[in-house]
Scaffold this motif. Structure first.
Motif, short mmCIF file in Angstrom:
data_model
loop_
_atom_site.label_atom_id
_atom_site.label_comp_id
_atom_site.label_asym_id
_atom_site.label_seq_id
_atom_site.Cartn_x
_atom_site.Cartn_y
_atom_site.Cartn_z
N LEU A 38 7.87 -19.71 -58.29
CA LEU A 38 8.75 -18.62 -58.70
C LEU A 38 8.55 -17.40 -57.81
CD1 LEU A 38 10.79 -17.37 -60.65
CD2 LEU A 38 8.87 -16.77 -62.14
N GLY A 39 7.29 -17.09 -57.51
CA GLY A 39 7.01 -15.94 -56.65
C GLY A 39 7.62 -16.08 -55.27
N TRP A 40 7.47 -17.25 -54.65
CA TRP A 40 8.04 -17.46 -53.32
C TRP A 40 9.56 -17.48 -53.38
CZ3 TRP A 40 5.79 -16.13 -49.21
CH2 TRP A 40 4.42 -16.25 -49.07
N THR A 41 10.14 -17.96 -54.47
CA THR A 41 11.59 -17.93 -54.61
C THR A 41 12.08 -16.49 -54.68
OG1 THR A 41 11.58 -20.05 -55.74
CG2 THR A 41 13.53 -18.68 -56.05
N LEU A 42 11.37 -15.65 -55.41
CA LEU A 42 11.75 -14.24 -55.48
C LEU A 42 11.61 -13.55 -54.12
CD1 LEU A 42 10.20 -13.28 -58.93
CD2 LEU A 42 12.63 -13.55 -58.37
N VAL A 43 10.58 -13.89 -53.39
CA VAL A 43 10.41 -13.33 -52.04
C VAL A 43 11.58 -13.75 -51.15
CG1 VAL A 43 9.01 -13.49 -49.93
CG2 VAL A 43 7.90 -13.14 -52.14
N GLU A 44 11.95 -15.03 -51.22
CA GLU A 44 13.06 -15.52 -50.41
C GLU A 44 14.37 -14.81 -50.78
OE1 GLU A 44 15.40 -19.69 -49.37
OE2 GLU A 44 13.61 -19.73 -50.65
N ILE A 45 14.61 -14.62 -52.07
CA ILE A 45 15.82 -13.93 -52.50
C ILE A 45 15.81 -12.49 -52.01
CG2 ILE A 45 17.04 -13.02 -54.53
CD1 ILE A 45 16.20 -15.62 -55.98
N GLY A 46 14.67 -11.84 -52.13
CA GLY A 46 14.56 -10.46 -51.65
C GLY A 46 14.81 -10.35 -50.15
N LEU A 47 14.28 -11.28 -49.38
CA LEU A 47 14.51 -11.25 -47.94
C LEU A 47 15.97 -11.49 -47.61
CD1 LEU A 47 11.35 -13.16 -46.67
CD2 LEU A 47 11.88 -10.73 -46.38
N ARG A 48 16.61 -12.38 -48.35
CA ARG A 48 18.05 -12.62 -48.10
C ARG A 48 18.87 -11.37 -48.43
NH1 ARG A 48 19.42 -18.75 -50.14
NH2 ARG A 48 17.96 -19.79 -48.74
N LEU A 49 18.51 -10.69 -49.51
CA LEU A 49 19.24 -9.47 -49.87
C LEU A 49 19.00 -8.37 -48.85
CD1 LEU A 49 18.66 -9.38 -53.73
CD2 LEU A 49 20.81 -9.83 -52.54
N ALA A 50 17.78 -8.27 -48.36
CA ALA A 50 17.44 -7.21 -47.41
C ALA A 50 18.08 -7.44 -46.05
CB ALA A 50 15.92 -7.11 -47.26
N THR A 51 18.31 -8.68 -45.68
CA THR A 51 18.85 -8.98 -44.35
C THR A 51 20.33 -9.34 -44.39
OG1 THR A 51 18.16 -11.28 -44.51
CG2 THR A 51 16.62 -9.75 -43.46
N ALA A 52 20.95 -9.29 -45.56
CA ALA A 52 22.38 -9.63 -45.66
C ALA A 52 23.21 -8.56 -44.96
CB ALA A 52 22.78 -9.73 -47.12
N PRO A 53 24.21 -8.99 -44.21
CA PRO A 53 25.08 -8.00 -43.55
C PRO A 53 25.84 -7.20 -44.60
CG PRO A 53 25.95 -10.22 -43.27
CD PRO A 53 24.63 -10.35 -43.95
N ARG A 54 25.88 -5.91 -44.38
CA ARG A 54 26.58 -5.02 -45.32
C ARG A 54 27.95 -4.67 -44.75
NH1 ARG A 54 21.82 -1.08 -47.58
NH2 ARG A 54 20.37 -2.75 -47.96
N PRO A 55 28.94 -4.64 -45.62
CA PRO A 55 30.29 -4.27 -45.11
C PRO A 55 30.31 -2.80 -44.67
CG PRO A 55 30.29 -4.49 -47.49
CD PRO A 55 28.94 -4.91 -47.02
N ALA A 56 31.06 -2.56 -43.61
CA ALA A 56 31.20 -1.19 -43.10
C ALA A 56 32.17 -0.45 -43.99
CB ALA A 56 31.69 -1.22 -41.67
N PHE A 57 31.84 0.78 -44.30
CA PHE A 57 32.70 1.60 -45.14
C PHE A 57 33.68 2.37 -44.27
CE2 PHE A 57 28.92 1.18 -47.87
CZ PHE A 57 29.53 0.73 -49.01
N ALA A 58 34.94 2.38 -44.66
CA ALA A 58 35.96 3.13 -43.92
C ALA A 58 35.92 4.57 -44.39
CB ALA A 58 37.33 2.53 -44.18
#
Length: 59
Positions: A38-58
């Motif tokens: 569970l801990g490693w799954t949460l780490v993986e999810i956190g890394l995916r959220l932190a490195t996910a491309p964010r949409p540019a705001f107009a």
């Protein structure tokens, strides 16, 4: 009681005791394995959220 029969009973009792000890040890280890996964799954999810491309705001 025949000596070989007595030895067979002792051996069977020893094997049952070892099996019980092994089962109890395996059951005690399971929660740690679950917490680790569970801990490693949460780490993986956190890394995916932190490195996910964010949409540019107009502006």
């Amino acid at each position: 009681m025949h000596p070989e029969h007595h030895l067979a009973h002792l051996r069977a009792a020893d094997l049952r005791a070892r099996a019980d000890a092994h089962r109890l040890a395996a059951e005690a280890a399971r929660p740690r394995e679950l917490r680790t996964r569970l801990g490693w799954t949460l780490v993986e999810i956190g890394l995916r959220l932190a490195t996910a491309p964010r949409p540019a705001f107009a502006h």
